[in-house]
Design a protein around this motif. Structure first.
Motif: not given
Ligand code: SF4
Ligand code: SF4
Ligand code: FES
Lengths: 324, 141
Positions: B9-15, B17-21, B27-31, B110-112
């Motif tokens: 996954a290529f994630l942009c720094n500002w949105c 990647y921050t969302g993934a963070d 502590r969301l569980k994902y694959k 949008e972490g979820k």
């Protein structure tokens, strides 16, 4: 009499090629006499009656320079590439096929089986009810006949043997060949091994004299015959795909001078890894829309991206063949 | 052995990647099949990166950037979208299923959505099975 410098031993060979590269050598016209004065042609199937056996009998490193044109698509091509590598001091991949895979490399959109089926069973001009196919080995009363094995994959020369220099083009500009040849004959200092010679380092766009506008955006792509080219402005700005941004200069943008967009035969510039990805970026930067639906419509006019971007270079691309 | 897809996954720094963070800190569980690569902007994702990922054995590639209009460099995500459409057309010609390449907009909050995206994309790729381009290129003669 003057002490004569030993003449250069030159060989020219064609593997999977159309013959155009050999003809481009003949295009030196009367300069051929200068070439022959400086070099002995020791092997050149299109013009001279030497046999493979003659090459096999040469001591290793006997030939000074071999211009190897054509891609590697069967076992004979591969055998000759290896043999000539052994017998040659400076092995030059001459022309697009040898350099990158070239037009025969488009066969990597298919497998060997698909090609044989088309050629020996399906093509409009074929009548072959017994579905006879060429066999690698065939027994006749006199013994066993053999023809080369046809590979699934077409490869450029450097995927088979070590290559000293690349001279790009489909075919290379004859003037460029003469320059390179002259450099070798006069003993000028040669560029580092692995260099592309007889070509520029920049892109076609850097030399092309068609008018370019800053930030010109477009909303539709055309095939070249769908528009009236104004003869002056950049093809891309008129919506006609031109491989100029991703293609090495050196030919003198000869197609563009003839009012046809560049098709990319000189291969990618030194700083471009893959001509297709470069073109995708170039195209993405000139399309004038932010709406996904409209975008899809505009891109639907880029009819055959794979065949257009990799017309001469599929076997050297990051994805060098179609998945089966 | 059960197929464990490898996804880049290529994630942009500002949105994105921050969302993934955020998905992580919440502590969301994902694959766990995704290897995230942070880029400054989705407009930095050179098509070369995508093709190399497939060439080196990725089974799926995900491109994530800021929502339209939110790119911190104005136009980067539109550029990414145009490249994405060209790439889709190209990989299809090369026999790679278009579902293996996906573009989604993920904002910093949008972490979820990120976690759900990873789960659903991983599922799609698991159903498709391994991408064979690497193997084909290495073994075919
Ligand atoms: S895209 Fe083609 S026509 Fe336009 S500047 Fe480049 S080489 Fe010239
Ligand atoms: S303009 Fe392009 S296609 Fe034409 S000879 Fe030059 S490099 Fe080849
Ligand atoms: S900064 Fe996020 S897409 Fe450009």
């Amino acid at each position: 009499m003057n002490e004569q410098k030993p003449k250069l031993k030159l060989a020219i060979y064609w593997a999977a090629a159309c013959g155009g590269c050999c003809v481009s050598v003949l295009d030196v016209h009367e300069k051929l006499f200068d070439v022959v004065a400086a070099a002995d042609l020791v092997f050149w199937p299109i013009a001279l009656d030497f046999k493979y056996k003659d090459v096999e009998e040469m001591p290793d490193g006997h030939i000074d320079v071999t211009l190897f044109n054509g891609a590697i698509r069967n076992s004979e091509n591969e055998y000759m590439a290896k043999l000539l590598r052994k017998k040659t001091k400076i092995l030059v991949a001459y022309g697009s096929c040898s350099h990158l895979g070239g037009i025969p490399g488009l066969a990597n959109f298919f497998t060997g089986e698909e090609i044989f089926k088309r050629v020996y069973e399906e093509s409009e001009s074929t009548i072959n009810p017994e579905k006879i196919r060429p066999q690698h080995k065939y027994e006749v009363p006199e013994g066993t006949l053999e023809i080369p094995v046809f590979f699934n994959d077409v490869r450029p020369l450097n995927k088979v043997v070590d290559v000293d220099y690349y001279l790009p083009g489909c075919p290379p500009q004859t003037e460029r060949l003469l320059e390179v040849f002259l450099a070798i004959v006069t003993g000028a200092e040669l560029p580092p091994k692995g260099s592309v010679v007889g070509a520029g380092t920049k892109a076609q766009c850097d030399e092309c004299t068609r008018k370019k506008t800053e930030n010109k955006l477009i909303r539709k792509f055309y095939r070249p015959w769908e528009i009236n080219d104004d003869g002056e402005s950049c093809f891309m700005e008129q919506g006609v795909l031109c491989m100029g941004p991703a293609t090495r200069s050196g030919c003198g943008y000869r197609c563009i001078k003839g009012n046809a967009p560049c098709r990319g035969c000189y291969g990618p510039t030194a700083d471009v890894t893959d001509p297709g990805t470069k073109m995708m970026s170039a195209i993405a930067s000139i399309i004038d829309t932010k709406e996904p639906d409209e975008l899809e419509k505009i891109i639907s006019d880029v009819v055959d991206p794979a065949g257009t971007f990799y017309r001469f270079s599929l076997p050297s691309a990051i994805i060098r063949r179609k998945l089966l | 052995m059960k197929f464990k897809p490898q996804i880049i996954a290529f994630l942009c720094n500002w949105c994105s990647y921050t969302g993934a963070d955020l998905a992580g800190t919440a502590r969301l569980k994902y694959k766990p099949n995704v290897r995230a690569i942070r880029v400054m902007c989705s407009g930095r994702i050179d098509p070369t990166f995508v093709l190399r990922a497939f060439r080196r054995g990725a089974d799926g590639v995900l491109l994530c950037g800021c929502h339209p209009g939110d790119c911190h460099y104005q136009e980067g995500n539109y550029r990414c979208m145009r490249r994405y459409h060209l790439l889709q057309k190209y990989i299809q010609q090369m026999g790679i299923e278009t579902e293996r390449l996906k573009l989604e907009w993920i904002s910093a909050s949008e972490g979820k959505q990120y976690a759900e995206l990873i789960d659903s994309f991983t599922e799609t790729i698991t159903e498709l099975g391994p991408c064979k381009i690497k193997e084909t290129m290495e073994n075919l003669t």
